[in-house]
Design an enzyme around this catalytic site. Structure first.
Site, PDB file in Angstrom:
ATOM      1  N   ALA A 156       0.788  -7.175   2.166  1.00  0.00           N
ATOM      2  CA  ALA A 156       1.013  -5.811   1.700  1.00  0.00           C
ATOM      3  C   ALA A 156       2.486  -5.489   1.814  1.00  0.00           C
ATOM      4  O   ALA A 156       3.173  -5.978   2.710  1.00  0.00           O
ATOM      5  CB  ALA A 156       0.186  -4.823   2.518  1.00  0.00           C
ATOM      6  N   ALA A 157       2.982  -4.675   0.885  1.00  0.00           N
ATOM      7  CA  ALA A 157       4.399  -4.346   0.872  1.00  0.00           C
ATOM      8  C   ALA A 157       4.580  -2.862   0.577  1.00  0.00           C
ATOM      9  O   ALA A 157       3.670  -2.064   0.786  1.00  0.00           O
ATOM     10  CB  ALA A 157       5.129  -5.211  -0.142  1.00  0.00           C
ATOM     11  N   SER A 158       5.751  -2.516   0.061  1.00  0.00           N
ATOM     12  CA  SER A 158       6.120  -1.108  -0.054  1.00  0.00           C
ATOM     13  C   SER A 158       5.345  -0.361  -1.122  1.00  0.00           C
ATOM     14  O   SER A 158       4.963   0.788  -0.927  1.00  0.00           O
ATOM     15  CB  SER A 158       7.615  -0.982  -0.319  1.00  0.00           C
ATOM     16  OG  SER A 158       7.974  -1.751  -1.447  1.00  0.00           O
TER      17      SER A 158
ATOM     18  N   ASP B  97      16.155  -9.070  -3.311  1.00  0.00           N
ATOM     19  CA  ASP B  97      15.350  -8.514  -2.221  1.00  0.00           C
ATOM     20  C   ASP B  97      15.150  -9.598  -1.167  1.00  0.00           C
ATOM     21  O   ASP B  97      14.065 -10.164  -1.035  1.00  0.00           O
ATOM     22  CB  ASP B  97      14.006  -8.015  -2.763  1.00  0.00           C
ATOM     23  CG  ASP B  97      13.265  -7.148  -1.759  1.00  0.00           C
ATOM     24  OD1 ASP B  97      13.825  -6.873  -0.674  1.00  0.00           O
ATOM     25  OD2 ASP B  97      12.130  -6.733  -2.061  1.00  0.00           O
TER      26      ASP B  97
END
Length: 441
Positions: free
Chosen positions: A131-133, A280
């Site tokens: 899961a990320a932003s 990133d």
């Protein structure tokens, strides 16, 4: 007060409370010190509680809040050790995880975004693999092939915009949490790239280019894209047990050096091969792909939502030329070159000797056959340039960063931050010679 939905108001309130919470705990800490508690005990407790509140809030809110937290986690190596130690666990936790959204929501989004092609998906894991932003990833099958399905959180666009807007307002108040790091420009840059990262079609387009260029590469693995819509991205599954974050925590020196070199070669080499810079570089985007016997192997690279595109299909040759001149210790010529490139504005005077004092340590990695990055080295640089009494500080205030270099600068500083967390020894000069236009002359 506002026409934002109730949840958005709650998010805004929690973000706004972050600097207030730090100030409140500082006041309590002062009271304890007056009461006789040792200063170092009070400070450690203050830092731990601040880290817990700050990064717990950022992680739970996802959106721009978590994106900001992940961006800041790269700079953990620059913080003084007495500050970094209490933050490290909370910071690095953001590099790999975030609270998941319900499976039923995931399935609804997939049906809406993929339409008839949703039937090509099967065996979707209920629990997210990552899961990320602004989204989370689930393991599934696409026409029988194992794939990673990235699904954007509902309302991620509004959350991202509102979070970054609020973080911009409170950036100055977060300064005490990140001494020596100017938070406001980072938030501004995140705001400018938000719309691009919200459209997974653009990410799919970039990832396809990287995957085609690195197909069969002996050092780098890029998953192939199977489908891409605005809010869903389906890629081939990358079988990887962990990310660079694990090497940072517990890797051997051999693993640090091995993956550190592959990381820096990708960072500098990709623009000439793809016309794009992967922008990133936080450790969660770089996955370990060990050899069958368990020894260090290839480096898998994920997340192409933030990329810098170059018309010349390479990093600017002027940048390599500037670093080469600095390595030659010709700072009189460097002042002229910096002025020509817009790094020194008209009518601004910069003394060559003071410029050497500022830039000399920064170009040290490019001046020797091998260089060992470390937290101590990066901490020294941040301490040096943020000392108001030093030459480096006065020069830093006189230099200008042209807009075309903003994303390159942030990516490089982030990449150096990761190398410093790794404590990797890499042939940095050789990498620049092979990959950076203008550096070899």
């Amino acid at each position: 007060m506002t026409d934002l939905p109730r949840k958005a108001v709650a998010r805004t309130a929690r973000l706004a409370a972050l600097p207030l919470g730090y100030a409140g705990r500082s006041a309590i800490g002062l009271g304890k010190r007056i009461g006789g508690a040792p200063a170092e005990v009070v400070m450690t407790e203050l830092q731990q509680r601040t880290a817990e509140q700050l990064f717990k809030t950022l992680g739970e809110l996802k959106g721009g809040a978590m994106k900001f937290g992940q961006a800041m986690s790269i700079f953990e190596a620059a913080l003084p050790e007495e500050l970094a130690a209490p933050y490290r666990e909370q910071l690095t936790r953001l590099q790999d995880s975030a609270p998941p959204m319900p499976t039923i929501t995931v399935r609804q989004i997939l049906a809406e975004e993929l339409g008839a092609e949703a039937d090509r998906l099967s065996d979707l894991d209920a629990e997210p693999a990552a899961a990320a932003s602004i989204g989370q990833v689930h393991r599934a099958r696409w026409d029988g092939e194992e794939v990673a399905v990235k699904v954007q959180y509902p309302g991620a666009g509004d959350a991202l915009r509102n979070d970054l807007k609020q973080l911009a307002r409170v950036a100055r108040g977060l300064g005490p949490v990140f001494p020596g790091i100017d938070v406001k420009p980072l938030v501004t840059e995140l705001q400018e790239r938000a719309e691009e990262e919200l459209d997974y079609r653009l990410e799919a387009e970039a990832q396809r280019v990287f995957a085609a260029e690195y197909a069969g590469d002996p050092a780098i693995v890029v998953p192939e894209v199977r489908a891409g819509t605005e809010k869903v991205l389906v890629s081939s599954w990358l079988d990887s047990p962990a990310s660079l974050a694990q090497v940072i925590r517990e890797g051997t020196q051999a693993e640090r050096d091995h993956y550190g070199e592959r990381f820096v070669r990708f960072l500098f080499g990709a623009p000439a091969r793809t016309g794009m810079l992967h922008a990133d570089p936080h450790p969660g985007n770089f996955r370990l792909v060990p050899e069958p016997d368990g020894s260090p192997g290839r480096l898998g690279v994920l997340d192409y939502g933030a990329v810098a595109r170059f018309e010349e299909r390479a990093l600017p040759a002027s940048l390599g030329s500037l670093i080469r001149i600095a390595c030659m210790d010709d700072y009189d010529s460097l002042v002229t070159a910096l002025r020509d490139e817009g790094f020194i504005r008209e009518k601004i005077n910069v003394d060559a000797e003071k410029l050497r004092s500022y830039l000399g340590p920064f170009v040290e990695p490019a001046s020797t056959p091998e260089f060992t990055f470390s937290r101590a080295w990066m901490q020294d640089q941040f301490k040096r340039v943020n000392d108001p009494k030093g030459d480096a500080y006065s020069v830093m205030l006189r230099l200008n960063l042209p807009p075309s270099y903003l994303l390159i600068h942030r990516t490089w500083v982030g990449g150096v931050g990761v190398l410093s967390q790794l404590g990797a020894t890499v042939p940095f000069r050789q990498v620049l010679t092979e990959s950076l236009p203008g550096f070899a002359g």
